[in-house]
Scaffold this motif. Structure first.
Motif, PDB file in Angstrom:
ATOM      1  N   ILE A 190       0.852  -1.191   0.000  1.00  0.00           N
ATOM      2  CA  ILE A 190       0.000   0.000   0.000  1.00  0.00           C
ATOM      3  C   ILE A 190       0.883   1.235   0.000  1.00  0.00           C
ATOM      4  CG2 ILE A 190      -1.732   1.337   1.251  1.00  0.00           C
ATOM      5  CD1 ILE A 190      -2.870  -1.204   2.330  1.00  0.00           C
ATOM      6  N   ASP A 191       0.651   2.112  -0.932  1.00  0.00           N
ATOM      7  CA  ASP A 191       1.402   3.358  -1.021  1.00  0.00           C
ATOM      8  C   ASP A 191       0.853   4.359  -0.008  1.00  0.00           C
ATOM      9  OD1 ASP A 191       1.499   6.288  -2.446  1.00  0.00           O
ATOM     10  OD2 ASP A 191       3.320   5.127  -2.814  1.00  0.00           O
ATOM     11  N   CYS A 192       1.727   4.865   0.864  1.00  0.00           N
ATOM     12  CA  CYS A 192       1.247   5.746   1.936  1.00  0.00           C
ATOM     13  C   CYS A 192       0.687   7.061   1.394  1.00  0.00           C
ATOM     14  CB  CYS A 192       2.347   5.997   2.971  1.00  0.00           C
ATOM     15  SG  CYS A 192       3.857   6.718   2.352  1.00  0.00           S
ATOM     16  N   CYS A 193       1.245   7.550   0.299  1.00  0.00           N
ATOM     17  CA  CYS A 193       0.747   8.800  -0.276  1.00  0.00           C
ATOM     18  C   CYS A 193      -0.649   8.605  -0.869  1.00  0.00           C
ATOM     19  CB  CYS A 193       1.697   9.316  -1.349  1.00  0.00           C
ATOM     20  SG  CYS A 193       3.310   9.819  -0.697  1.00  0.00           S
ATOM     21  N   GLU A 194      -0.847   7.466  -1.518  1.00  0.00           N
ATOM     22  CA  GLU A 194      -2.162   7.166  -2.078  1.00  0.00           C
ATOM     23  C   GLU A 194      -3.197   7.060  -0.952  1.00  0.00           C
ATOM     24  OE1 GLU A 194      -4.354   3.710  -4.807  1.00  0.00           O
ATOM     25  OE2 GLU A 194      -2.165   3.738  -4.570  1.00  0.00           O
ATOM     26  N   PHE A 195      -2.804   6.422   0.145  1.00  0.00           N
ATOM     27  CA  PHE A 195      -3.704   6.305   1.295  1.00  0.00           C
ATOM     28  C   PHE A 195      -4.061   7.685   1.853  1.00  0.00           C
ATOM     29  CE2 PHE A 195      -3.882   6.413   5.945  1.00  0.00           C
ATOM     30  CZ  PHE A 195      -5.085   5.746   6.153  1.00  0.00           C
ATOM     31  N   LEU A 196      -3.065   8.538   2.053  1.00  0.00           N
ATOM     32  CA  LEU A 196      -3.314   9.859   2.619  1.00  0.00           C
ATOM     33  C   LEU A 196      -4.240  10.690   1.729  1.00  0.00           C
ATOM     34  CD1 LEU A 196       0.252  10.711   3.978  1.00  0.00           C
ATOM     35  CD2 LEU A 196      -1.814  10.359   5.345  1.00  0.00           C
TER      36      LEU A 196
ATOM     37  N   MET B  37      16.812   5.236  13.786  1.00  0.00           N
ATOM     38  CA  MET B  37      15.788   5.852  14.634  1.00  0.00           C
ATOM     39  C   MET B  37      14.489   5.061  14.629  1.00  0.00           C
ATOM     40  SD  MET B  37      16.385   9.874  13.706  1.00  0.00           S
ATOM     41  CE  MET B  37      15.335  10.492  15.011  1.00  0.00           C
ATOM     42  N   GLY B  38      14.444   3.968  13.869  1.00  0.00           N
ATOM     43  CA  GLY B  38      13.256   3.128  13.834  1.00  0.00           C
ATOM     44  C   GLY B  38      12.175   3.621  12.908  1.00  0.00           C
ATOM     45  N   ILE B  39      12.545   4.463  11.941  1.00  0.00           N
ATOM     46  CA  ILE B  39      11.570   5.048  11.014  1.00  0.00           C
ATOM     47  C   ILE B  39      11.554   4.245   9.723  1.00  0.00           C
ATOM     48  CG2 ILE B  39      10.967   7.105   9.669  1.00  0.00           C
ATOM     49  CD1 ILE B  39      12.436   8.742  11.867  1.00  0.00           C
ATOM     50  N   SER B  40      10.409   3.653   9.407  1.00  0.00           N
ATOM     51  CA  SER B  40      10.290   2.886   8.174  1.00  0.00           C
ATOM     52  C   SER B  40      10.024   3.822   7.000  1.00  0.00           C
ATOM     53  CB  SER B  40       9.149   1.873   8.285  1.00  0.00           C
ATOM     54  OG  SER B  40       7.897   2.511   8.110  1.00  0.00           O
ATOM     55  N   GLU B  41      10.211   3.314   5.789  1.00  0.00           N
ATOM     56  CA  GLU B  41       9.984   4.117   4.589  1.00  0.00           C
ATOM     57  C   GLU B  41       8.494   4.250   4.263  1.00  0.00           C
ATOM     58  OE1 GLU B  41      12.885   5.685   2.917  1.00  0.00           O
ATOM     59  OE2 GLU B  41      13.212   5.115   5.027  1.00  0.00           O
ATOM     60  N   ASN B  42       7.653   3.507   4.982  1.00  0.00           N
ATOM     61  CA  ASN B  42       6.213   3.546   4.722  1.00  0.00           C
ATOM     62  C   ASN B  42       5.453   4.069   5.944  1.00  0.00           C
ATOM     63  OD1 ASN B  42       4.454   3.155   2.597  1.00  0.00           O
ATOM     64  ND2 ASN B  42       3.750   1.159   3.307  1.00  0.00           N
ATOM     65  N   MET B  43       6.152   4.822   6.808  1.00  0.00           N
ATOM     66  CA  MET B  43       5.537   5.314   8.037  1.00  0.00           C
ATOM     67  C   MET B  43       4.701   6.564   7.781  1.00  0.00           C
ATOM     68  SD  MET B  43       7.340   6.510  11.630  1.00  0.00           S
ATOM     69  CE  MET B  43       7.670   4.831  12.182  1.00  0.00           C
TER      70      MET B  43
ATOM     71  N   ALA C  97     -14.446   6.841  11.018  1.00  0.00           N
ATOM     72  CA  ALA C  97     -15.083   6.536   9.725  1.00  0.00           C
ATOM     73  C   ALA C  97     -14.203   6.959   8.560  1.00  0.00           C
ATOM     74  CB  ALA C  97     -16.444   7.254   9.646  1.00  0.00           C
ATOM     75  N   ASP C  98     -13.501   8.080   8.703  1.00  0.00           N
ATOM     76  CA  ASP C  98     -12.637   8.548   7.620  1.00  0.00           C
ATOM     77  C   ASP C  98     -11.490   7.571   7.387  1.00  0.00           C
ATOM     78  OD1 ASP C  98     -11.892  10.307   5.588  1.00  0.00           O
ATOM     79  OD2 ASP C  98     -10.633  11.504   6.923  1.00  0.00           O
ATOM     80  N   PHE C  99     -10.877   7.087   8.472  1.00  0.00           N
ATOM     81  CA  PHE C  99      -9.777   6.129   8.324  1.00  0.00           C
ATOM     82  C   PHE C  99     -10.281   4.792   7.778  1.00  0.00           C
ATOM     83  CE2 PHE C  99      -7.195   9.105  10.623  1.00  0.00           C
ATOM     84  CZ  PHE C  99      -5.891   8.774  10.294  1.00  0.00           C
ATOM     85  N   LYS C 100     -11.442   4.383   8.200  1.00  0.00           N
ATOM     86  CA  LYS C 100     -11.987   3.119   7.704  1.00  0.00           C
ATOM     87  C   LYS C 100     -12.212   3.170   6.189  1.00  0.00           C
ATOM     88  CE  LYS C 100     -14.315   1.181  11.761  1.00  0.00           C
ATOM     89  NZ  LYS C 100     -15.633   0.823  12.359  1.00  0.00           N
ATOM     90  N   GLN C 101     -12.794   4.282   5.710  1.00  0.00           N
ATOM     91  CA  GLN C 101     -13.068   4.349   4.270  1.00  0.00           C
ATOM     92  C   GLN C 101     -11.776   4.454   3.474  1.00  0.00           C
ATOM     93  OE1 GLN C 101     -12.710   7.010   1.916  1.00  0.00           O
ATOM     94  NE2 GLN C 101     -11.740   8.422   3.405  1.00  0.00           N
ATOM     95  N   ALA C 102     -10.772   5.136   3.998  1.00  0.00           N
ATOM     96  CA  ALA C 102      -9.498   5.243   3.280  1.00  0.00           C
ATOM     97  C   ALA C 102      -8.780   3.896   3.231  1.00  0.00           C
ATOM     98  CB  ALA C 102      -8.610   6.295   3.946  1.00  0.00           C
ATOM     99  N   LEU C 103      -8.825   3.160   4.321  1.00  0.00           N
ATOM    100  CA  LEU C 103      -8.198   1.834   4.354  1.00  0.00           C
ATOM    101  C   LEU C 103      -8.945   0.845   3.468  1.00  0.00           C
ATOM    102  CD1 LEU C 103      -7.396   1.628   8.167  1.00  0.00           C
ATOM    103  CD2 LEU C 103      -5.710   1.559   6.328  1.00  0.00           C
ATOM    104  N   ALA C 104     -10.239   1.059   3.310  1.00  0.00           N
ATOM    105  CA  ALA C 104     -11.034   0.162   2.456  1.00  0.00           C
ATOM    106  C   ALA C 104     -10.688   0.332   0.973  1.00  0.00           C
ATOM    107  CB  ALA C 104     -12.517   0.400   2.678  1.00  0.00           C
TER     108      ALA C 104
END
Length: 408
Positions: free
Chosen positions: A336-342, A380-386, A401-408
């Motif tokens: 999952i691309d984090c930018c696409e999710f955001l 520092m424990g920072i992943s590239e997909n954080m 609800a906003d996070f649920k629809q974005a994750l869906a």
């Protein structure tokens, strides 16, 4: 009379100053110079007596904010600056000299880490350690060590420093113990209780809350004995020794370096601070609900939030803090691309800031930690997909609800 509650102290702070016409808010004093009917009054201010001569050093509006922050921090004196970073810079550059050594957490805000590199160029030695382990801090001690600097909850991976143990260590070794209390704020954490010498806070974040003013503060808790600190200039070694450190930070940081907060900014911060407890309580509820949703979601690989039992310092955070705060980060699964999710989120704003009333989020690696490089991010424990979230005060159901629809 019993001690007043946190919010009660804040909302009545200005009125207790006996302001003109019974005002409940300190007015904005925009004047840069301050005149005196008797020139001796001007001379007295320049020679250390209370009063105002020039806005770069102080105004009545700034003094009112200082008193409010001092009460929040349970300190003996506070100085305010134009930003949180300027407060940190002033603390380092006014109290340290070439040849000194500082022990710092390696889990620090990116700009602070960048500043440490600058300090090394000035001849100040820096050792970065895992501040969640007291043994790592103790091993870094050198003969020329003057200071230990840590954050309460690290941004963005939320590591919680061994705050109490480090306080005992600094007391034993007579080191200046500087704690950046920005992420917790004085509402969630009484830094004085762990023997902190100086409390640094970015007032732009949870204190102001509205994302409309920048400022920073340094509060002296009164616990450190400045008589034993070799870097206090002779001119400041007079009067109450508890004031020597903050006097040097204020004089050098404001008068010499010019990192002054405007009266307009101070007023906005002061007004915002009145609702800090209410805002942070709501933000913490939202953050916990969001953390629990994400931890159980199949499209999320890992969640970083001290309120979760799975967090490595959960027990420590529960012991130290009056809540777990509103900073939350998580890793999406690899495909999952984090930018696409955001971009699919409707309520959450893609922006860099913390402590705002609105929920803000950003991809960490290509933004605030881009300059650090891959190796340092990994350390520092920072992943590239954080993704980092500063959780706001929206209605909980709407945010979930906003996070649920974005994750869906």
């Amino acid at each position: 009379m019993s001690a007043l509650g946190f919010t009660t102290k804040i909302v009545h702070s200005d009125h207790k100053l006996g302001l003109e016409a019974g005002a409940v808010h300190a007015p904005i004093h925009n004047s840069v110079p301050y005149g005196f009917s008797d020139v001796q009054g001007l001379i007295d201010v320049f020679q250390g007596q209370p009063g105002h001569a020039y806005a770069r050093t102080s105004t009545p509006t700034l003094d009112a904010l200082c008193q409010k922050i001092q009460k929040m921090d349970n300190g003996v004196a506070t100085a305010v600056f134009s930003s949180g970073m300027s407060a940190i810079v002033a603390t380092f550059l006014t109290l340290l000299k070439a040849g000194d050594h500082v022990i710092c957490s390696r889990f620090l805000f990116g700009n602070t880490t960048s500043l440490l590199r600058t300090l090394e160029g000035y001849g100040i030695e820096i050792t970065l350690v895992d501040a969640t382990e007291i043994k790592e801090v103790e091993k870094a001690l050198k003969q020329n060590t003057k200071m230990v600097f840590v954050e309460t909850i690290a941004n963005p991976v939320t590591q919680v420093s061994a705050l109490a143990e480090i306080g005992d260590f600094c007391e034993k070794e007579e080191l200046v113990y500087v704690v950046d209390n920005t992420i917790t704020s004085s509402f969630l954490f009484d830094a004085r209780a762990v023997k902190t010498s100086l409390i640094v806070t970015s007032l732009s974040k949870y204190v102001a809350g509205h994302g409309n003013a920048m400022g920073g503060s340094v509060t002296d808790t009164g616990l450190y004995n400045w008589e034993n600190y070799p870097n206090i200039y002779e001119g400041y070694r007079k009067g109450d020794s508890k004031m020597w450190g903050i006097s040097q930070i204020k004089k050098k940081g404001l008068r010499d370096m010019g990192a002054c907060l405007s009266s307009q900014g101070a007023h906005l911060i002061s007004i915002g601070s009145e609702t800090m407890e209410l805002r942070m309580q709501r933000q913490a509820v939202n953050a916990m609900a969001l953390a629990e949703l994400l931890e159980d979601h199949p499209k999320v690989a890992k969640v970083y939030y001290p309120g979760l039992a799975s967090h490595p310092q959960h027990v420590r955070a529960k012991t130290l803090f009056n809540g777990f705060g509103a900073l939350l980060s998580f890793d999406l699964i690899d495909d999952i691309d984090c930018c696409e999710f955001l971009n699919k989120l409707n309520l959450v704003i893609s922006a860099t800031h913390l402590g705002d009333n609105r929920t803000l989020a950003l991809p960490v690696a290509p933004t605030i930690y881009f300059e650090m490089g891959l190796q340092l991010r990994q350390e520092m424990g920072i992943s590239e997909n954080m993704i980092r979230c500063s959780v706001g005060i929206e209605n909980t159901a709407d945010l979930i609800a906003d996070f649920k629809q974005a994750l869906a």
